[in-house]
Write an enzyme that holds these catalytic residues in place. Structure first.
Site, PDB file in Angstrom:
ATOM      1  N   LYS A 105       4.185  -4.830  -1.682  1.00 31.15           N
ATOM      2  CA  LYS A 105       4.966  -5.070  -0.458  1.00 31.15           C
ATOM      3  C   LYS A 105       5.891  -6.275  -0.581  1.00 31.15           C
ATOM      4  CE  LYS A 105       0.794  -7.236   1.287  1.00 31.15           C
ATOM      5  NZ  LYS A 105      -0.088  -6.648   0.268  1.00 31.15           N
ATOM      6  N   LYS A 205       5.692  -6.372   5.309  1.00 30.58           N
ATOM      7  CA  LYS A 205       5.582  -4.959   5.665  1.00 30.58           C
ATOM      8  C   LYS A 205       6.585  -4.592   6.759  1.00 30.58           C
ATOM      9  CE  LYS A 205       0.670  -4.861   4.456  1.00 30.58           C
ATOM     10  NZ  LYS A 205      -0.713  -4.893   4.989  1.00 30.58           N
TER      11      LYS A 205
END
Length: 430
Positions: A105, A205
Protein backbone atom coordinates in the site's frame (compact mmCIF):
# COMPACT_ATOMS: atom_id res chain seq x y z
CA UNK A 1 -1.56 -28.03 -19.55
CA UNK A 2 0.63 -24.91 -19.65
CA UNK A 3 2.72 -24.07 -16.60
CA UNK A 4 3.49 -20.48 -15.59
CA UNK A 5 6.48 -19.78 -13.37
CA UNK A 6 6.19 -17.00 -10.81
CA UNK A 7 8.44 -15.63 -8.07
CA UNK A 8 7.70 -14.30 -4.59
CA UNK A 9 9.56 -11.35 -3.13
CA UNK A 10 9.20 -12.03 0.58
CA UNK A 11 8.08 -14.94 2.74
CA UNK A 12 6.51 -13.23 5.71
CA UNK A 13 2.87 -13.68 6.71
CA UNK A 14 1.45 -12.72 3.32
CA UNK A 15 4.05 -14.73 1.43
CA UNK A 16 3.21 -17.77 3.53
CA UNK A 17 -0.46 -17.22 2.82
CA UNK A 18 0.19 -17.14 -0.93
CA UNK A 19 2.24 -20.35 -0.73
CA UNK A 20 -0.39 -22.17 1.33
CA UNK A 21 -3.32 -21.07 -0.85
CA UNK A 22 -1.57 -22.09 -4.06
CA UNK A 23 -0.89 -25.52 -2.55
CA UNK A 24 -4.20 -26.19 -0.77
CA UNK A 25 -6.47 -24.85 -3.55
CA UNK A 26 -4.32 -26.08 -6.44
CA UNK A 27 -7.02 -27.88 -8.46
CA UNK A 28 -9.52 -25.03 -8.31
CA UNK A 29 -6.83 -22.48 -9.15
CA UNK A 30 -5.67 -24.47 -12.17
CA UNK A 31 -9.23 -24.53 -13.53
CA UNK A 32 -9.74 -20.80 -12.96
CA UNK A 33 -6.34 -19.67 -14.21
CA UNK A 34 -6.31 -22.05 -17.17
CA UNK A 35 -2.78 -23.11 -16.33
CA UNK A 36 -0.64 -24.51 -13.55
CA UNK A 37 1.15 -21.98 -11.35
CA UNK A 38 4.66 -22.88 -10.23
CA UNK A 39 6.58 -20.85 -7.66
CA UNK A 40 10.07 -20.91 -9.13
CA UNK A 41 11.94 -18.69 -6.67
CA UNK A 42 11.35 -16.89 -3.38
CA UNK A 43 13.46 -13.90 -2.36
CA UNK A 44 14.32 -13.84 1.37
CA UNK A 45 16.86 -12.10 3.57
CA UNK A 46 18.07 -15.27 5.28
CA UNK A 47 17.80 -18.70 3.67
CA UNK A 48 18.45 -20.50 6.98
CA UNK A 49 15.79 -18.73 9.03
CA UNK A 50 13.16 -20.97 10.67
CA UNK A 51 9.78 -20.13 9.11
CA UNK A 52 7.37 -22.89 10.17
CA UNK A 53 6.40 -23.57 6.57
CA UNK A 54 7.27 -26.48 4.31
CA UNK A 55 9.09 -24.70 1.48
CA UNK A 56 11.94 -26.49 -0.34
CA UNK A 57 15.20 -24.74 0.50
CA UNK A 58 16.31 -24.75 -3.12
CA UNK A 59 13.51 -22.30 -3.98
CA UNK A 60 14.91 -19.68 -1.61
CA UNK A 61 17.39 -17.05 -2.75
CA UNK A 62 18.91 -13.85 -1.43
CA UNK A 63 19.87 -12.72 -4.93
CA UNK A 64 17.19 -10.71 -6.72
CA UNK A 65 18.99 -11.20 -10.05
CA UNK A 66 18.07 -14.90 -9.96
CA UNK A 67 14.48 -13.73 -10.36
CA UNK A 68 14.74 -10.61 -12.50
CA UNK A 69 17.14 -12.13 -15.04
CA UNK A 70 15.22 -15.37 -15.38
CA UNK A 71 13.13 -14.98 -18.54
CA UNK A 72 11.07 -18.06 -17.64
CA UNK A 73 9.56 -16.21 -14.65
CA UNK A 74 6.53 -14.35 -15.98
CA UNK A 75 4.99 -12.87 -12.82
CA UNK A 76 6.75 -11.23 -9.87
CA UNK A 77 4.71 -11.15 -6.64
CA UNK A 78 5.95 -8.50 -4.23
CA UNK A 79 4.94 -9.12 -0.60
CA UNK A 80 8.01 -7.72 1.16
CA UNK A 81 6.61 -4.26 1.94
CA UNK A 82 8.30 -0.88 2.32
CA UNK A 83 9.38 1.61 -0.34
CA UNK A 84 12.88 0.37 -1.06
CA UNK A 85 14.12 -1.96 -2.39
CA UNK A 86 10.56 -2.98 -3.37
CA UNK A 87 10.17 -0.05 -5.77
CA UNK A 88 13.48 -0.76 -7.49
CA UNK A 89 12.67 -4.46 -7.86
CA UNK A 90 9.17 -3.83 -9.23
CA UNK A 91 10.33 -1.27 -11.79
CA UNK A 92 13.11 -3.59 -12.91
CA UNK A 93 10.62 -6.45 -13.28
CA UNK A 94 8.29 -4.27 -15.34
CA UNK A 95 11.10 -3.17 -17.65
CA UNK A 96 11.94 -6.84 -18.19
CA UNK A 97 8.32 -7.39 -19.33
CA UNK A 98 7.24 -9.29 -16.22
CA UNK A 99 3.75 -8.81 -14.80
CA UNK A 100 3.61 -7.67 -11.18
CA UNK A 101 1.28 -8.38 -8.28
CA UNK A 102 1.86 -6.38 -5.09
CA UNK A 103 0.31 -5.99 -1.65
CA UNK A 104 2.35 -2.85 -0.94
CA UNK A 105 0.00 0.00 0.00
CA UNK A 106 2.81 2.43 0.82
CA UNK A 107 4.47 1.92 -2.55
CA UNK A 108 1.24 2.22 -4.55
CA UNK A 109 0.14 5.32 -2.62
CA UNK A 110 3.52 7.06 -2.97
CA UNK A 111 4.77 5.85 -6.37
CA UNK A 112 1.75 4.39 -8.14
CA UNK A 113 1.84 6.96 -10.95
CA UNK A 114 5.39 6.02 -11.94
CA UNK A 115 4.79 2.29 -11.62
CA UNK A 116 1.64 2.28 -13.78
CA UNK A 117 3.18 4.59 -16.37
CA UNK A 118 6.07 2.14 -16.73
CA UNK A 119 3.60 -0.77 -16.88
CA UNK A 120 1.64 0.88 -19.70
CA UNK A 121 4.81 1.59 -21.66
CA UNK A 122 6.00 -2.01 -21.26
CA UNK A 123 2.54 -3.52 -21.86
CA UNK A 124 2.44 -5.48 -18.61
CA UNK A 125 -0.13 -5.68 -15.84
CA UNK A 126 0.32 -4.48 -12.27
CA UNK A 127 -2.38 -5.72 -9.87
CA UNK A 128 -2.65 -4.51 -6.28
CA UNK A 129 -5.94 -5.72 -4.77
CA UNK A 130 -4.22 -6.82 -1.54
CA UNK A 131 -2.87 -3.31 -0.88
CA UNK A 132 -6.21 -2.16 0.57
CA UNK A 133 -8.40 -4.08 3.02
CA UNK A 134 -6.81 -7.52 2.68
CA UNK A 135 -9.26 -10.00 1.21
CA UNK A 136 -12.06 -7.49 0.52
CA UNK A 137 -12.34 -7.00 -3.28
CA UNK A 138 -12.54 -3.21 -3.06
CA UNK A 139 -10.02 -2.41 -5.85
CA UNK A 140 -11.80 -4.70 -8.33
CA UNK A 141 -15.13 -3.29 -7.20
CA UNK A 142 -14.12 0.28 -8.03
CA UNK A 143 -12.11 -0.59 -11.14
CA UNK A 144 -14.67 -2.92 -12.69
CA UNK A 145 -18.04 -3.35 -11.03
CA UNK A 146 -18.71 0.32 -10.27
CA UNK A 147 -17.38 1.93 -13.44
CA UNK A 148 -20.91 2.89 -14.51
CA UNK A 149 -21.18 5.13 -11.44
CA UNK A 150 -19.96 8.52 -10.40
CA UNK A 151 -18.77 7.74 -6.90
CA UNK A 152 -19.82 10.43 -4.45
CA UNK A 153 -18.13 9.28 -1.28
CA UNK A 154 -16.24 6.47 0.41
CA UNK A 155 -16.18 6.02 4.17
CA UNK A 156 -14.56 3.05 5.78
CA UNK A 157 -12.83 1.24 8.59
CA UNK A 158 -9.71 0.25 6.70
CA UNK A 159 -7.19 -0.51 9.44
CA UNK A 160 -7.73 -3.75 11.34
CA UNK A 161 -5.26 -2.99 14.13
CA UNK A 162 -6.97 0.18 15.30
CA UNK A 163 -10.38 -1.42 14.94
CA UNK A 164 -9.25 -4.30 17.14
CA UNK A 165 -7.94 -1.87 19.77
CA UNK A 166 -11.11 0.26 19.78
CA UNK A 167 -13.27 -2.88 19.91
CA UNK A 168 -11.44 -4.07 23.03
CA UNK A 169 -11.75 -0.63 24.60
CA UNK A 170 -15.48 -0.54 23.82
CA UNK A 171 -16.61 -4.07 24.63
CA UNK A 172 -14.16 -5.00 27.38
CA UNK A 173 -13.41 -1.53 28.80
CA UNK A 174 -9.66 -1.95 28.26
CA UNK A 175 -7.27 0.98 28.29
CA UNK A 176 -5.59 1.92 25.02
CA UNK A 177 -2.28 0.61 26.33
CA UNK A 178 -3.68 -2.80 27.34
CA UNK A 179 -5.61 -3.19 24.08
CA UNK A 180 -2.50 -2.31 22.06
CA UNK A 181 -0.43 -4.84 24.01
CA UNK A 182 -2.98 -7.57 23.27
CA UNK A 183 -3.06 -6.59 19.59
CA UNK A 184 0.72 -6.94 19.48
CA UNK A 185 0.59 -10.34 21.20
CA UNK A 186 -1.92 -11.57 18.61
CA UNK A 187 0.17 -10.27 15.72
CA UNK A 188 -2.32 -7.57 14.69
CA UNK A 189 0.08 -4.76 15.63
CA UNK A 190 3.79 -4.39 14.98
CA UNK A 191 6.36 -3.86 17.73
CA UNK A 192 6.36 -0.24 16.52
CA UNK A 193 2.62 0.40 15.98
CA UNK A 194 2.99 4.00 14.81
CA UNK A 195 1.82 3.43 11.24
CA UNK A 196 -1.43 1.91 12.47
CA UNK A 197 -2.32 3.85 15.62
CA UNK A 198 -1.32 7.25 14.20
CA UNK A 199 -3.37 6.71 11.03
CA UNK A 200 -0.60 6.54 8.40
CA UNK A 201 -1.63 3.07 7.17
CA UNK A 202 -5.20 4.28 6.61
CA UNK A 203 -3.92 7.39 4.81
CA UNK A 204 -2.00 5.29 2.27
CA UNK A 205 -5.05 3.12 1.62
CA UNK A 206 -7.36 6.14 1.32
CA UNK A 207 -4.98 7.72 -1.21
CA UNK A 208 -5.22 4.60 -3.38
CA UNK A 209 -9.02 4.45 -3.19
CA UNK A 210 -9.31 8.16 -3.97
CA UNK A 211 -7.10 7.92 -7.05
CA UNK A 212 -9.20 5.06 -8.38
CA UNK A 213 -12.63 6.40 -7.49
CA UNK A 214 -12.12 10.06 -8.41
CA UNK A 215 -9.44 9.86 -11.12
CA UNK A 216 -7.23 12.45 -9.48
CA UNK A 217 -3.72 12.65 -8.12
CA UNK A 218 -3.50 12.53 -4.34
CA UNK A 219 -0.51 13.58 -2.27
CA UNK A 220 -0.64 11.60 0.98
CA UNK A 221 0.65 14.70 2.79
CA UNK A 222 -2.57 16.51 1.86
CA UNK A 223 -4.79 13.99 3.63
CA UNK A 224 -5.77 15.11 7.12
CA UNK A 225 -4.55 12.53 9.62
CA UNK A 226 -5.26 11.93 13.28
CA UNK A 227 -4.66 8.68 15.17
CA UNK A 228 -6.38 7.00 18.10
CA UNK A 229 -3.79 7.51 20.85
CA UNK A 230 -5.85 10.25 22.54
CA UNK A 231 -8.96 8.09 22.86
CA UNK A 232 -9.64 7.24 26.52
CA UNK A 233 -12.14 4.82 28.07
CA UNK A 234 -14.05 7.87 29.35
CA UNK A 235 -14.57 9.05 25.75
CA UNK A 236 -15.93 5.64 24.80
CA UNK A 237 -18.28 5.74 27.79
CA UNK A 238 -19.57 9.20 26.83
CA UNK A 239 -20.00 8.06 23.22
CA UNK A 240 -22.22 5.23 24.43
CA UNK A 241 -24.22 7.67 26.54
CA UNK A 242 -24.89 9.79 23.45
CA UNK A 243 -25.74 6.76 21.28
CA UNK A 244 -22.44 6.46 19.40
CA UNK A 245 -19.38 4.23 19.07
CA UNK A 246 -15.87 5.42 18.21
CA UNK A 247 -14.10 4.13 15.10
CA UNK A 248 -11.07 5.24 13.12
CA UNK A 249 -12.64 6.35 9.85
CA UNK A 250 -11.10 7.08 6.48
CA UNK A 251 -13.32 9.28 4.34
CA UNK A 252 -13.31 10.93 0.94
CA UNK A 253 -16.26 12.96 -0.33
CA UNK A 254 -16.68 15.14 -3.40
CA UNK A 255 -18.26 18.54 -2.75
CA UNK A 256 -18.58 20.96 -5.69
CA UNK A 257 -15.68 19.31 -7.54
CA UNK A 258 -13.44 19.54 -4.46
CA UNK A 259 -12.53 16.64 -2.17
CA UNK A 260 -12.78 16.19 1.57
CA UNK A 261 -9.97 13.80 2.50
CA UNK A 262 -9.51 12.77 6.11
CA UNK A 263 -8.50 9.99 8.47
CA UNK A 264 -9.45 10.43 12.12
CA UNK A 265 -11.40 8.91 15.02
CA UNK A 266 -15.11 9.61 14.80
CA UNK A 267 -18.27 8.89 16.72
CA UNK A 268 -20.85 7.14 14.55
CA UNK A 269 -24.45 6.18 15.40
CA UNK A 270 -24.81 2.74 16.95
CA UNK A 271 -27.51 1.91 14.38
CA UNK A 272 -25.17 2.33 11.40
CA UNK A 273 -23.69 -0.90 9.95
CA UNK A 274 -20.14 0.44 10.38
CA UNK A 275 -20.73 0.70 14.12
CA UNK A 276 -20.97 -3.09 14.33
CA UNK A 277 -17.72 -3.81 12.48
CA UNK A 278 -15.56 -5.20 15.27
CA UNK A 279 -12.32 -7.02 15.98
CA UNK A 280 -9.79 -6.83 13.10
CA UNK A 281 -12.49 -6.70 10.43
CA UNK A 282 -12.63 -3.92 7.83
CA UNK A 283 -15.63 -2.43 6.06
CA UNK A 284 -15.93 0.11 3.25
CA UNK A 285 -19.11 2.10 2.66
CA UNK A 286 -19.46 3.44 -0.91
CA UNK A 287 -22.09 5.77 -2.33
CA UNK A 288 -22.51 5.82 -6.12
CA UNK A 289 -24.94 8.04 -7.99
CA UNK A 290 -26.49 5.03 -9.77
CA UNK A 291 -26.04 2.08 -7.43
CA UNK A 292 -26.75 3.97 -4.21
CA UNK A 293 -25.21 2.70 -0.97
CA UNK A 294 -22.94 -0.35 -0.79
CA UNK A 295 -20.88 -1.82 2.02
CA UNK A 296 -18.06 -4.34 1.60
CA UNK A 297 -17.05 -6.22 4.75
CA UNK A 298 -14.42 -8.78 5.64
CA UNK A 299 -10.99 -9.49 7.11
CA UNK A 300 -8.76 -6.56 6.33
CA UNK A 301 -5.47 -8.26 7.09
CA UNK A 302 -3.90 -11.58 7.92
CA UNK A 303 -2.02 -14.35 6.19
CA UNK A 304 -4.90 -16.02 4.36
CA UNK A 305 -7.26 -13.08 3.65
CA UNK A 306 -4.46 -10.99 2.15
CA UNK A 307 -2.97 -14.04 0.48
CA UNK A 308 -6.39 -14.66 -1.08
CA UNK A 309 -6.34 -11.22 -2.71
CA UNK A 310 -2.78 -11.76 -3.97
CA UNK A 311 -3.59 -15.14 -5.53
CA UNK A 312 -6.75 -13.67 -7.06
CA UNK A 313 -4.58 -11.00 -8.69
CA UNK A 314 -2.19 -13.65 -10.01
CA UNK A 315 -5.09 -15.54 -11.60
CA UNK A 316 -6.40 -12.27 -13.06
CA UNK A 317 -3.01 -11.63 -14.68
CA UNK A 318 -2.92 -15.11 -16.18
CA UNK A 319 -6.42 -14.75 -17.56
CA UNK A 320 -5.25 -11.44 -19.02
CA UNK A 321 -8.74 -10.07 -18.56
CA UNK A 322 -7.94 -6.86 -16.74
CA UNK A 323 -8.35 -3.85 -18.99
CA UNK A 324 -7.45 -1.31 -16.36
CA UNK A 325 -4.97 -2.68 -13.87
CA UNK A 326 -3.92 0.59 -12.27
CA UNK A 327 -4.33 4.33 -12.39
CA UNK A 328 -5.07 5.67 -15.88
CA UNK A 329 -2.85 8.70 -15.43
CA UNK A 330 -3.78 10.28 -18.76
CA UNK A 331 -7.37 10.77 -17.56
CA UNK A 332 -6.55 12.43 -14.25
CA UNK A 333 -8.54 15.52 -13.39
CA UNK A 334 -7.25 18.08 -10.92
CA UNK A 335 -9.40 18.32 -7.82
CA UNK A 336 -8.59 20.72 -4.98
CA UNK A 337 -8.56 19.43 -1.42
CA UNK A 338 -10.96 21.16 0.96
CA UNK A 339 -9.04 22.56 3.96
CA UNK A 340 -10.12 21.01 7.25
CA UNK A 341 -11.13 24.46 8.49
CA UNK A 342 -13.93 24.39 5.89
CA UNK A 343 -15.20 20.91 6.79
CA UNK A 344 -18.53 20.78 8.60
CA UNK A 345 -19.30 18.29 11.36
CA UNK A 346 -20.82 17.81 14.77
CA UNK A 347 -18.23 17.74 17.56
CA UNK A 348 -17.76 16.07 20.93
CA UNK A 349 -15.63 18.25 23.20
CA UNK A 350 -14.44 17.17 26.67
CA UNK A 351 -13.12 19.95 28.91
CA UNK A 352 -11.69 19.87 32.45
CA UNK A 353 -12.84 22.97 34.35
CA UNK A 354 -12.72 24.35 37.87
CA UNK A 355 -16.03 23.79 39.68
CA UNK A 356 -17.10 27.39 40.20
CA UNK A 357 -20.13 29.55 39.28
CA UNK A 358 -20.33 31.08 35.81
CA UNK A 359 -17.90 28.80 33.98
CA UNK A 360 -20.54 27.11 31.86
CA UNK A 361 -21.96 30.50 30.88
CA UNK A 362 -18.53 31.80 29.85
CA UNK A 363 -17.92 28.75 27.65
CA UNK A 364 -21.37 28.96 26.08
CA UNK A 365 -20.86 32.67 25.31
CA UNK A 366 -17.59 31.98 23.49
CA UNK A 367 -19.18 29.20 21.48
CA UNK A 368 -22.06 31.49 20.53
CA UNK A 369 -19.72 34.29 19.45
CA UNK A 370 -18.05 31.84 17.05
CA UNK A 371 -21.28 30.41 15.59
CA UNK A 372 -21.06 27.11 17.45
CA UNK A 373 -24.46 25.92 18.63
CA UNK A 374 -24.62 23.45 21.53
CA UNK A 375 -26.81 20.39 20.96
CA UNK A 376 -26.32 18.90 24.45
CA UNK A 377 -23.90 18.79 27.36
CA UNK A 378 -23.13 16.66 30.38
CA UNK A 379 -21.47 17.77 33.62
CA UNK A 380 -20.43 14.98 35.94
CA UNK A 381 -20.57 15.83 39.65
CA UNK A 382 -17.50 13.74 40.52
CA UNK A 383 -14.39 15.79 41.25
CA UNK A 384 -11.38 14.92 39.09
CA UNK A 385 -8.66 15.88 41.59
CA UNK A 386 -7.93 17.69 44.84
CA UNK A 387 -8.27 21.09 43.14
CA UNK A 388 -12.00 20.55 42.55
CA UNK A 389 -11.94 20.21 38.80
CA UNK A 390 -14.88 18.59 36.99
CA UNK A 391 -15.47 17.38 33.45
CA UNK A 392 -17.92 19.07 31.11
CA UNK A 393 -18.77 17.41 27.79
CA UNK A 394 -20.36 19.30 24.91
CA UNK A 395 -21.92 17.98 21.71
CA UNK A 396 -22.39 20.63 19.05
CA UNK A 397 -24.66 21.00 16.07
CA UNK A 398 -23.02 20.95 12.63
CA UNK A 399 -20.43 23.69 12.39
CA UNK A 400 -17.21 24.48 10.58
CA UNK A 401 -13.96 23.22 12.07
CA UNK A 402 -12.62 26.77 11.94
CA UNK A 403 -15.40 27.87 14.31
CA UNK A 404 -14.46 25.11 16.75
CA UNK A 405 -10.76 26.02 16.62
CA UNK A 406 -11.42 29.72 17.21
CA UNK A 407 -13.73 28.90 20.12
CA UNK A 408 -11.25 26.61 21.83
CA UNK A 409 -8.43 29.17 21.58
CA UNK A 410 -10.59 31.60 23.60
CA UNK A 411 -11.91 28.94 25.97
CA UNK A 412 -8.41 27.78 26.95
CA UNK A 413 -7.61 31.37 27.92
CA UNK A 414 -10.28 31.33 30.65
CA UNK A 415 -8.88 31.20 34.19
CA UNK A 416 -11.22 28.37 35.20
CA UNK A 417 -10.16 26.05 32.36
CA UNK A 418 -7.59 23.35 33.11
CA UNK A 419 -7.45 21.93 29.57
CA UNK A 420 -9.45 20.72 26.60
CA UNK A 421 -8.95 16.99 27.05
CA UNK A 422 -10.35 15.70 23.76
CA UNK A 423 -12.19 16.67 20.58
CA UNK A 424 -13.82 13.99 18.41
CA UNK A 425 -15.84 14.57 15.28
CA UNK A 426 -19.33 13.03 15.01
CA UNK A 427 -20.30 11.57 11.63
CA UNK A 428 -23.97 11.09 10.75
CA UNK A 429 -23.01 9.01 7.66
CA UNK A 430 -26.17 9.96 5.75
Amino acid sequence: MDKVRIALLGLGNVGKGVWNILKSNREAIVKRAGCEIEIAKILVNDINKQRNIDVPKELLTTNIDEILRDDSIKVVVEVMGGLEPAKEYILDAIRRKKHVVTANKLLIAMNGDQIFKEAEENEVIVNFEASVCGGIPIIHGINESLTANRIEKIVGIINGTTNYILTKMTLEKMSFEDALKEAQEKGYAEADPTSDVEGYDAVYKLAILTKLAFDTRVDVDNIYREGITKIKPVDIAYAKEFGYVIKLLAAVKEVNERLELRVHPAMIPVIHPLANVNDSFNAVFIKGNAVGDLMLYGRGAGELPTGSAVVGDIISVLRNGVERSGFTTANYAHKDIIPMEEVKSKYYIRILVKDMPGVLGQIATIFGENEVSILSFIQKPEKQDKDDYVTIVFVTHDTYEDNINKSLVKITELEAISKVENIIRIENLE
